[in-house]
Structure formats: structure tokens, C-alpha cells
Design an enzyme around this catalytic site. Sequence first.
Site, PDB file in Angstrom:
ATOM      1  N   TRP A  65       0.837  -1.215   0.000  1.00  0.00           N
ATOM      2  CA  TRP A  65       0.000   0.000   0.000  1.00  0.00           C
ATOM      3  C   TRP A  65       0.865   1.256   0.000  1.00  0.00           C
ATOM      4  CZ3 TRP A  65      -1.751   3.221   4.539  1.00  0.00           C
ATOM      5  CH2 TRP A  65      -0.886   3.104   5.624  1.00  0.00           C
ATOM      6  N   ASP A  66       2.157   1.085   0.268  1.00  0.00           N
ATOM      7  CA  ASP A  66       3.099   2.205   0.260  1.00  0.00           C
ATOM      8  C   ASP A  66       2.963   3.024  -1.025  1.00  0.00           C
ATOM      9  OD1 ASP A  66       3.920   0.144   1.980  1.00  0.00           O
ATOM     10  OD2 ASP A  66       6.022   0.736   1.894  1.00  0.00           O
TER      11      ASP A  66
ATOM     12  N   GLU B 168       1.004  -1.666  13.019  1.00  0.00           N
ATOM     13  CA  GLU B 168       1.083  -3.136  13.091  1.00  0.00           C
ATOM     14  C   GLU B 168       1.482  -3.625  14.487  1.00  0.00           C
ATOM     15  OE1 GLU B 168       3.724  -4.034   9.862  1.00  0.00           O
ATOM     16  OE2 GLU B 168       2.098  -4.030   8.390  1.00  0.00           O
TER      17      GLU B 168
ATOM     18  N   LYS C 165       3.465   1.939  16.146  1.00  0.00           N
ATOM     19  CA  LYS C 165       4.565   1.796  15.188  1.00  0.00           C
ATOM     20  C   LYS C 165       4.586   2.953  14.192  1.00  0.00           C
ATOM     21  CE  LYS C 165       6.225  -1.501  11.708  1.00  0.00           C
ATOM     22  NZ  LYS C 165       5.870  -2.640  10.870  1.00  0.00           N
TER      23      LYS C 165
HETATM   24  C1  BGC Z   1       4.875  -1.133   7.539  1.00  0.00           C
HETATM   25  C2  BGC Z   1       3.837  -1.238   6.454  1.00  0.00           C
HETATM   26  C3  BGC Z   1       4.523  -1.165   5.100  1.00  0.00           C
HETATM   27  C4  BGC Z   1       5.637  -2.198   4.983  1.00  0.00           C
HETATM   28  C5  BGC Z   1       6.445  -2.051   3.715  1.00  0.00           C
HETATM   29  C6  BGC Z   1       5.931  -2.220   7.330  1.00  0.00           C
HETATM   30  O1  BGC Z   1       6.925  -2.099   8.304  1.00  0.00           O
HETATM   31  O2  BGC Z   1       4.280  -1.293   8.811  1.00  0.00           O
HETATM   32  O3  BGC Z   1       2.900  -0.179   6.571  1.00  0.00           O
HETATM   33  O4  BGC Z   1       3.586  -1.382   4.095  1.00  0.00           O
HETATM   34  O5  BGC Z   1       6.534  -2.052   6.063  1.00  0.00           O
HETATM   35  O6  BGC Z   1       7.061  -0.803   3.659  1.00  0.00           O
END
Ligand code: BGC
Length: 767
Positions: free
Chosen positions: A357-358, A487, A599
Site C-alpha cells: 500500500w506504500d 502493526e 509503530k
Molecule cells: C509497515 C507497512 C509497510 C511495509 C512495507 C511495514 O513495516 O508497517 O505499513 O507497508 O513495512 O514498507
Amino acid sequence: MKPYLKLDPWNIVEEDFQPHLHEISESIFSIGNGYMGQRANFEESYSGPSLQGSYMAGVYYPDKTRVGWWKNGYPEYFAKVLNSTNWIGIDIDIDGQPLDLANCKVKDFTRVLNMKEGTLSRSFTAELEGGKEIRVEAIRFVSMTRHEIGVIRYAVTPLNFEATFTVTPYLDGDVQNRDANYDEKFWTEVSKEFGEHDAALTVKTKKLDFHLTSVMTFEISKNGELLDIKPELLAKEKYVGFRAQVEASANEQIAIYKYAANVTSRDHGLGQLVDAGRTALQSAAEAGFQALHREQVQAWADKWQDSDIVIEGDVAAQQAIRFNIFQLNQTYSGEDDRLNIGPKGFTGEKYGGSTYWDTEAYCLPFYLSTADSSIARNLLIYRYKHLEKAKENARKLGFAKGALYPMVTMNGEECHNEWEITFEEIHRNGAIAYAIYNYVNYTGDFAYLGQYGLEVLAEISRFWEERVNYVAAKGQYMILGVTGPNEYENNVNNNWYTNRIACWTMEYTLEVLDYLRENEPSRYRELIEKLQLSEAETAKWQDIIDKMYYPYDPERQIFLQQDGFLDKDLTPVKELDPKHLPLNQNWSWDRILRSAYIKQADVLQGLFFLGERYDLETKKRNFDFYEPLTVHESSLSPCVHSIIACELGYKEKAYEMYLRTSRLDLDNYNNDTEDGCHTTSMAGTWMSVVYGFGGLKVKDGVLHLNPFNPGHWKSFSFKVMFRGSRLKVTVGEQEVVIANESEVPADVQIYSKEYTVGGMSHVKVEH
Ligand code: BGC
């Protein structure tokens, strides 16, 4: 880690070879062109620790899933960006002694990533056995104009002796991924062939049959004179090379020019690969190193023309922002709508090079503002093309209708396998819908909605419709068992952000339906038919919007991240003994989950996306409550906080957060840059300057700017493309200048006052 890179506005410079930092530098000094990328591995062989990485965009391997405890619904594989044929290799042997920086004394070492010109160079003096010294000067780049081409100039000079140099330029397909789940090699050989002046190696992946043909040729000169050499041909499994011997006396320079073409079955028919590689290679070699270098410099000058940010009075900040922009431009060029942006770009294996989703939440704004709108559009089309797969994904998880886009994907299929993320981090669906809004709002390309947008929006809305549950006793809808953007909480009920973005998607979908009904009636009817969209469904969406439950604390007047959040111990991060940080390296997972520590932006992510719907007081109350609990252990976190802090006038906080995001990799803040750079968060850094310090917003088709100087800089300037015009915004100590660098006039609101900036002219406003 103590910063070890020299400050410079246009270059990343490493002086002194420190083998324990080499893998970090291999990530930072990576080069790419959107089509392929290459870590800063050495050309000559190196027996010290190194993560070898040559990556071809869109070429991946479905590595069989490895989990401790299988759960129904897990994908069978994790897609991985592949370490591919090593095309940079040039072995150097001096009178029988191989040059290997792990086995000799290294002096005057410099490695430079020239961001202005898009080249990587390295020079050093190596002291070999018996006090023999050689000087090496190497420079390479992957061409921005000829995407399949990489070029190297590698020069060796014996300083105090006469010797026979054996030079071996080669292509080696016998490479591995460090993150292979079962230690398997993913490539097999298809063919190798030698032409009169070139060698070609074709390999294919063991699964999915991606073919990669690499073709190389080389020239050797001594003191600038081309040598006529008949090299020995070398061939073994998945390897082709040439061995040439050259005598040199002290101070005579031997220069090897190596040209390589890498072509894949993504772009060429299987039978045409070798020819396609040879044709590209021949044309590059005929142009020659100097001409290719000139093309490269020009191509990067064009990129910088559209996307540079200039910060005066702070070289660390200047270097950092250019590094972020450079990495983004070399990761995604937007010409191929099958490609996307992996969280590490082409700088490492971590995250598999897949799409998260980034892209929609963080990267899209950068490409929207710094490139032609077709580039951002291609990022949306990528998801449109995956719509059928997203529907299948929803079916697989038991949904009767709708689409659930994957958390991690290469080809539209989910390949992530942690239940709390794969099944629960469903807010990602909202970001994909939001990106459509963001794109249309920015560009004014309303036609996109009828062409592609509505189908995606409707299927995502259908997913939410089924995923919510109605709690009759309360007369409200809820969303249970989710993981929000933070997360560090799993399986929570009513994550405010998820509930909000779900309803927002349905609201926007209804708005788009109204728009199409009014403005494109025949396309509207076609789409209703195609989607089999009933009035009962849209009525249901409205009912969910009206009756959604949002956790809220009336006392503090804040949105609650999820049900029960206030039952946690709310001790702020700054009161924690720093020895606990980062939590993810010091605490058990269970302790993290029970804690209130966050986070990355969660409620605040919602206030960032939907900023127009919330007043400053609401933002302030929520920021004041959540930021002190946030550990920013995702690289995506500080930028959102920096932007909201700017809006709230928290200048110091905004700047602190900006620093944390902008030099994340250069100063290895998260202690993990050796795995690769945090490419997607670099777009967040860009947003911190343009959306944060620049206060950029687009409302009703008008660009709004609300800039302030964070106080640590003399001035800063950024460029944005907006609806045909290119504006350069310079924020000085006292005034803001908006210069229109195009012929197309632009209406802009600066500090809420309207201005028209005529073509090739400017306006000045005091602040
Ligand atoms: C983040 C996610 C992100 C992923 C890839 C994770 O550490 O919590 O939001 O999509 O890294 O960058």
C-alpha cells in the site's frame, strides 16, 4: 551508528574503505533506471561480506511459502525480486594475484554516487603482496535513455611496478537470493553463445519461465590507445567471459570499457532475446562510453529540472532530500504499467521487491507532482489490471463479492503470509481507492473515473459492505478483527482508521456514481450493467455510512485507535528508558501488542488523508495524544507526523520528524540499511517538504500553498507540475516566490489569497 558519509549537495561520498559498512554502502550507492537496478557491488571479485544484487524490474520468483503453522487462505508462494545475472563483473589478476579488497591494503578509497549525473564511481590504491601498488578508477551507470544498457569504465594503473594484468570481464548467471526460503537457486541456463565481439548468456527462472538474456562486449585501451586483443573465451555453466592479458609498466593505465545489455522475456519474444540484446548492445557500444555518459547527464538534468528540491543553508538536508528524489527517480520511471515500486526499490531483497500500500499511500503524490500525469496514471492502471485477481482473493477468503487487494503482490495475487497482516490489514483496500481520488483531484482527469476508476471503487465498496457487521442491539455497523496501519496491534475491533477509510470509500464511490450519471450517462449505464450494480447495494452502502460506529473518547475528544485503547498504560515514549528502543528489537511481541506504543501513523494517517474534513482543533487533540505514544518504527511514520505538525504550527516537531525521515538511510537510523534503502518512505520525505513545509493541497481544482520556513534553512525551493504548468516555489526568510517555468498560467491560492501566475512569470508574497 556514527555517520560515515561526507556531506555534499550533489554527491554521496564515502572515504576510507570500511568492510563492516560495505553492505550498507552497497545499498546506498545503488543505481537503477526503473527497468533494472544494481547494488554497489564491486566489479572485481570480493571475498568479504557482500550482498550481491542485480535486479530486473518485474522479473520475480514465486518462492514456496515457508511458515511454522499453515493457515487456510495463506498463499502458496512469496514473490521475490530476483538477484539476476551479474553483468558488472570484471576480474583483475596481477601477475597471478587476484585483486580482492578483502585481501590487500586499501588506501585513498573513495566511492561517489553522483546524483546530478546518475553515475557511481570508485577509486582506490591497493597495496598487493611485495609492496606493489595499483590505482583503480571505476565508473558505471545504468542508462536512463537506453533502459536495457549498463556501462562500466574500469581503469587500472600499476604505480610502482611492471606487470602482466589478466582482465576477465564476464556475465555470471549462477547467482542466488540470500532470502531464498529453501536455499534454492532460481535460475537455469538456456544458452550461451559467442559472437565476434560479444558473448550472450540466456537464463530462465525455474518457475514462471522468465527469460533473461545478458549480452556483453568490451574494449581495452592502454594510455588511451585502443588495443587489438584476441581474448580467450571462457564458458561454464551459466557463465560466459573473456580473458585478456595486457602488459603494463609503472604508471601506464589500462582501461576496460564494458558494455552490457539485459533484455527479458517481459519485453521480447523468446526467439528474439539474443538478437534484441545484441542490437541494443551494438548501438550502445558504437555510441561509446563518452556519448552514453553525455546522454545520461542530460537525462538526469531533465529529471532534476522537474523534481529538484533546493535547500540553502543546510548541506545535510540538501544532500538528503536529493538522495531521496534520486532513488525515487531511479526506481520507477512510470513508462510500463506492469511495474510498481517495491519498498526497497532496486537496493535489496527485503520485502521481495513487491507492491505494498506504500505505493498508493506514499509514493503516488511524488510522481503526481514531479512527472507527467500519465506516470501516476500508470500506477493506478496497475491496480486496475489486478482487479480480477483482487476479486479472486476476496473469494478465496470467503467473501461472496467485492475485491480485496493483496497486502503484498507482484502480479495481483497475494503473497504475504502472516495471518494478522494478510487477512486483517485490510485498510490497504482503502488506500487503493484513495489513490484514485487523489489522482483525479490533482490532475482533473475525471475521464479516468468512467474508464477505470469506478470499477475498482465499486468492487472495493462491495468488499467493505460484506466485511462490516451490523450490531442490531446498538443499531450500528462495526468492523471486527483487523490490523490497522499500526502493526503493533493485531486483531483489534473497530480500528478507527479502517472504519473511516471503509466508509470514505463508499462515500466516494457514491459520489463518483452521481458524477457519471450526470456527466457520462451512457458510460454510466454501461458500467452499471457491467458491474451488475443494484440500487439495493448502493442503498446499503449509504446505510453503512450513516450507521458506522467510530470509537471516540468524549472526555479527550479524540478518535480512539480501536476499542479499548484507553485501557492501556499510556506512559509516553519519552518516559521509557531508551534501552527499550527500538521496541521491535528489545521487547517480546506479546509485550508490544499489549502496550499502547504505536509503530506508525494510524488515527493520524486518517487525519492526513482526509485532512479537509477535520478542523485544526481536532487534528491538534489527536496529534497531541497519539504522537507521544508513537515509536516511529516504520520508516513510513515520521513523514505523516511531520506534515501534520507543520499544519499545527509545531515547527520544531515538524523539523525533528523531517530529519528522521530524510536521512534515514544515509545515517542508517533504523540500523537495517544493509538490507536495502527505504525507498517508499523516501516519497514520504518528499511529501514532508512539499505538503509539510510547503503546505501544498489541491482543493476544487486549485493549488493551495501555505509555506513556512522551518527556520533552520536560509531558503528552500521545490517544483510541482500542476495541470500543464510547472511551478517553482521558493520559500525564503521573508517571502515566497512562485515562478511559473511553463507557458501555461496557473491559479494558485497562497495563504488563502488567490493569484494567477502567468506563463514564464512569477509572483512574490510576504510571509
Ligand atoms: C509497515 C507497512 C509497510 C511495509 C512495507 C511495514 O513495516 O508497517 O505499513 O507497508 O513495512 O514498507
